[in-house]
Write a protein that holds these residues in place. Structure first.
Motif, PDB file in Angstrom:
ATOM      1  N   MET A 181      36.664  35.186  -4.877  1.00  0.00           N
ATOM      2  CA  MET A 181      38.086  34.872  -5.015  1.00  0.00           C
ATOM      3  C   MET A 181      38.602  35.480  -6.305  1.00  0.00           C
ATOM      4  N   THR A 182      39.734  36.157  -6.281  1.00  0.00           N
ATOM      5  CA  THR A 182      40.342  36.732  -7.469  1.00  0.00           C
ATOM      6  C   THR A 182      41.463  35.819  -7.946  1.00  0.00           C
ATOM      7  N   VAL A 183      41.416  35.465  -9.211  1.00  0.00           N
ATOM      8  CA  VAL A 183      42.452  34.627  -9.805  1.00  0.00           C
ATOM      9  C   VAL A 183      43.334  35.505 -10.670  1.00  0.00           C
ATOM     10  N   SER A 184      44.610  35.582 -10.353  1.00  0.00           N
ATOM     11  CA  SER A 184      45.518  36.399 -11.148  1.00  0.00           C
ATOM     12  C   SER A 184      46.051  35.579 -12.308  1.00  0.00           C
ATOM     13  N   SER A 185      46.323  36.258 -13.423  1.00  0.00           N
ATOM     14  CA  SER A 185      46.887  35.585 -14.577  1.00  0.00           C
ATOM     15  C   SER A 185      48.015  36.429 -15.124  1.00  0.00           C
ATOM     16  N   VAL A 186      48.908  35.804 -15.836  1.00  0.00           N
ATOM     17  CA  VAL A 186      50.098  36.473 -16.332  1.00  0.00           C
ATOM     18  C   VAL A 186      50.027  36.552 -17.850  1.00  0.00           C
ATOM     19  N   SER A 187      49.894  37.774 -18.347  1.00  0.00           N
ATOM     20  CA  SER A 187      49.866  37.983 -19.792  1.00  0.00           C
ATOM     21  C   SER A 187      51.271  38.330 -20.270  1.00  0.00           C
ATOM     22  N   VAL A 188      51.424  38.396 -21.586  1.00  0.00           N
ATOM     23  CA  VAL A 188      52.695  38.786 -22.201  1.00  0.00           C
ATOM     24  C   VAL A 188      52.430  39.960 -23.133  1.00  0.00           C
ATOM     25  N   ALA A 189      53.247  41.001 -23.020  1.00  0.00           N
ATOM     26  CA  ALA A 189      53.126  42.162 -23.891  1.00  0.00           C
ATOM     27  C   ALA A 189      54.010  41.968 -25.120  1.00  0.00           C
ATOM     28  N   VAL A 190      53.462  42.220 -26.287  1.00  0.00           N
ATOM     29  CA  VAL A 190      54.237  42.190 -27.524  1.00  0.00           C
ATOM     30  C   VAL A 190      54.005  43.508 -28.261  1.00  0.00           C
ATOM     31  N   HIS A 191      55.006  43.925 -29.009  1.00  0.00           N
ATOM     32  CA  HIS A 191      54.890  45.138 -29.809  1.00  0.00           C
ATOM     33  C   HIS A 191      54.869  44.738 -31.289  1.00  0.00           C
ATOM     34  N   VAL A 192      53.759  45.007 -31.940  1.00  0.00           N
ATOM     35  CA  VAL A 192      53.635  44.764 -33.371  1.00  0.00           C
ATOM     36  C   VAL A 192      52.978  45.987 -33.996  1.00  0.00           C
ATOM     37  N   ALA A 193      53.408  46.324 -35.214  1.00  0.00           N
ATOM     38  CA  ALA A 193      52.874  47.486 -35.928  1.00  0.00           C
ATOM     39  C   ALA A 193      52.921  48.743 -35.055  1.00  0.00           C
ATOM     40  N   ASN A 194      53.981  48.847 -34.247  1.00  0.00           N
ATOM     41  CA  ASN A 194      54.175  50.000 -33.355  1.00  0.00           C
ATOM     42  C   ASN A 194      53.054  50.154 -32.333  1.00  0.00           C
ATOM     43  N   GLU A 195      52.405  49.056 -31.996  1.00  0.00           N
ATOM     44  CA  GLU A 195      51.350  49.056 -30.988  1.00  0.00           C
ATOM     45  C   GLU A 195      51.644  47.979 -29.950  1.00  0.00           C
ATOM     46  N   LEU A 196      51.178  48.228 -28.724  1.00  0.00           N
ATOM     47  CA  LEU A 196      51.315  47.251 -27.639  1.00  0.00           C
ATOM     48  C   LEU A 196      50.065  46.382 -27.592  1.00  0.00           C
ATOM     49  N   LEU A 197      50.252  45.081 -27.654  1.00  0.00           N
ATOM     50  CA  LEU A 197      49.166  44.127 -27.494  1.00  0.00           C
ATOM     51  C   LEU A 197      49.498  43.192 -26.339  1.00  0.00           C
ATOM     52  N   LEU A 198      48.473  42.808 -25.584  1.00  0.00           N
ATOM     53  CA  LEU A 198      48.650  41.846 -24.498  1.00  0.00           C
ATOM     54  C   LEU A 198      48.100  40.496 -24.911  1.00  0.00           C
ATOM     55  N   LEU A 199      48.941  39.474 -24.856  1.00  0.00           N
ATOM     56  CA  LEU A 199      48.500  38.102 -25.087  1.00  0.00           C
ATOM     57  C   LEU A 199      48.016  37.551 -23.756  1.00  0.00           C
ATOM     58  N   LEU A 200      46.746  37.216 -23.689  1.00  0.00           N
ATOM     59  CA  LEU A 200      46.128  36.829 -22.424  1.00  0.00           C
ATOM     60  C   LEU A 200      46.085  35.311 -22.263  1.00  0.00           C
ATOM     61  N   PRO A 201      46.291  34.811 -21.042  1.00  0.00           N
ATOM     62  CA  PRO A 201      46.236  33.362 -20.807  1.00  0.00           C
ATOM     63  C   PRO A 201      44.893  32.752 -21.183  1.00  0.00           C
ATOM     64  N   GLU A 202      43.847  33.569 -21.183  1.00  0.00           N
ATOM     65  CA  GLU A 202      42.499  33.074 -21.484  1.00  0.00           C
ATOM     66  C   GLU A 202      42.257  32.951 -22.990  1.00  0.00           C
ATOM     67  N   LYS A 203      43.349  33.009 -23.781  1.00  0.00           N
ATOM     68  CA  LYS A 203      43.308  32.781 -25.236  1.00  0.00           C
ATOM     69  C   LYS A 203      42.649  33.936 -25.989  1.00  0.00           C
ATOM     70  N   ALA A 204      43.009  35.143 -25.607  1.00  0.00           N
ATOM     71  CA  ALA A 204      42.508  36.345 -26.256  1.00  0.00           C
ATOM     72  C   ALA A 204      43.628  37.377 -26.281  1.00  0.00           C
ATOM     73  N   VAL A 205      43.396  38.455 -27.018  1.00  0.00           N
ATOM     74  CA  VAL A 205      44.353  39.556 -27.100  1.00  0.00           C
ATOM     75  C   VAL A 205      43.649  40.833 -26.664  1.00  0.00           C
ATOM     76  N   PHE A 206      44.360  41.676 -25.918  1.00  0.00           N
ATOM     77  CA  PHE A 206      43.817  42.973 -25.531  1.00  0.00           C
ATOM     78  C   PHE A 206      44.704  44.066 -26.093  1.00  0.00           C
ATOM     79  N   TRP A 207      44.073  45.057 -26.737  1.00  0.00           N
ATOM     80  CA  TRP A 207      44.759  46.223 -27.295  1.00  0.00           C
ATOM     81  C   TRP A 207      44.444  47.402 -26.386  1.00  0.00           C
ATOM     82  N   PRO A 208      45.315  47.715 -25.436  1.00  0.00           N
ATOM     83  CA  PRO A 208      45.003  48.733 -24.426  1.00  0.00           C
ATOM     84  C   PRO A 208      44.677  50.102 -24.997  1.00  0.00           C
ATOM     85  N   ALA A 209      45.385  50.527 -26.036  1.00  0.00           N
ATOM     86  CA  ALA A 209      45.181  51.871 -26.582  1.00  0.00           C
ATOM     87  C   ALA A 209      43.761  52.082 -27.083  1.00  0.00           C
TER      88      ALA A 209
END
Length: 223
Positions: free
Chosen positions: A1-29
Motif C-alpha cells: 500500500m502506498t501512503v501519499s503525504s503532502v509536503s510544503v515547499a519553502v524558499h530560503v537562502a535562494n534554495e528550495l526546501l521541502l518540509l515533509l510531514p514525517e518531520k524532516a526536510v529534503f533539499w532536492p538540489a
C-alpha cells in the motif's frame, strides 16, 4: 500500500526546501535529507535505568528513515545532532539494528553534526561510516547546526537546527491539539524532532517566524 503525504515547499537562502510531514526536510538540489534529534537508543537508556518503556523505537526510527530515503531518492542524510541519546544507546541490540540497516545503505552518505547528547553518549560506532562534524557545518548557503541559538553573527549562512523539539498548540474554544512544527525564520529554521519517543516543547512565534505544523500526513502553515 502506498501512503501519499503532502509536503510544503519553502524558499530560503535562494534554495528550495521541502518540509515533509514525517518531520524532516529534503533539499532536492543536493538529494539531501535533513533529520533533527533522532535520539537512537532513548528507550534503551530509560530501560537501563529501570523505567518500563516500549521496545522497538530504534526499528521504528530506521523504518521511517528508510521510507523517506526511498520516497525522495536521497543520496545524503545530515543529522542535526542528538543521533544517540546516551551511553546506554551503545547497547548491543541498538547497535546491531543500526549496523544491519547501514549494511543495506552502504552507498548513502551520512553526516552527523554533533549535539549535546552526542557529546555525552560518545560518537557512533565507526562501522556506521558516519562523517562527524561540529556545528556550524556549512554546505552551500546553509549552516547545519544543532543549537538554533548558536552565535551566527559572523556567519552569513542560513542556519538549519534542531535541539528544541518544537511543537505548536492549535486551539479552539472547546479543544486543543499539540503538533510537531517547523519554525521558519529569516535567518534560521528549527526542525521538529524526528525520533519517536522524544516528546516536544511548545514554542512561541518570534517576529518574522512562520510556523508549519505537521499532522504526519500533511504540513500546514499556521496563521
Amino acid at each position: 500500500m502506498t501512503v501519499s503525504s503532502v509536503s510544503v515547499a519553502v524558499h530560503v537562502a535562494n534554495e528550495l526546501l521541502l518540509l515533509l510531514p514525517e518531520k524532516a526536510v529534503f533539499w532536492p538540489a543536493q538529494g539531501m535529507l535533513i533529520i533533527a534529534d533522532i535520539h537512537f537508543g532513548k528507550a534503551a537508556s530509560f530501560r537501563a535505568l529501570g523505567v518500563p518503556v516500549p521496545r522497538g523505537t530504534t526499528t521504528e526510527n530506521l523504518a521511517g528513515l528508510d521510507a523517506l530515503i526511498e520516497q525522495h531518492g536521497a543520496r545524503h542524510v545530515v543529522f542535526l545532532g542528538d543521533f544517540l541519546h546516551a551511553r546506554a544507546a551503545h547497547a548491543s541490540s541498538t547497535q546491531l539494528a543500526m549496523l544491519t540497516w547501514r549494511n543495506t545503505r552502504r552507498d548513502l552518505r551520512l553526516t552527523l553534526v554533533r549535539g549535546n547528547h552526542d557529546k555525552r553518549a560518545g560518537d557512533p560506532a565507526a562501522a556506521l561510516g558516519i562523517e562527524l562534524v561540529d556545528e556550524p557545518h556549512q554546505i552551500g548557503p546553509f549552516a547545519f547546526c544543532h543549537h538554533p541559538d548558536l552565535d551566527m553573527e559572523s556567519n552569513a549562512a542560513y542556519a538549519l537546527a534542531g535541539h528544541v523539539h518544537p511543537a505548536w498548540v492549535l486551539a479552539t474554544r472547546f479543544d486543543s491539539l499539540r503538533l510537531p512544527c517547523f519554525v521558519v525564520g529569516s535567518h534560521r529554521m528549527i526542525l521538529p524532532s524526528f525520533g519517536s519517543f522524544t516528546g516536544g516543547h511548545t514554542v512561541k512565534r518570534e517576529a518574522g517566524d512562520t510556523i508549519f505544523v505537521t499532522s504526519g500526513e500533511a504540513v500546514h502553515s499556521v496563521r
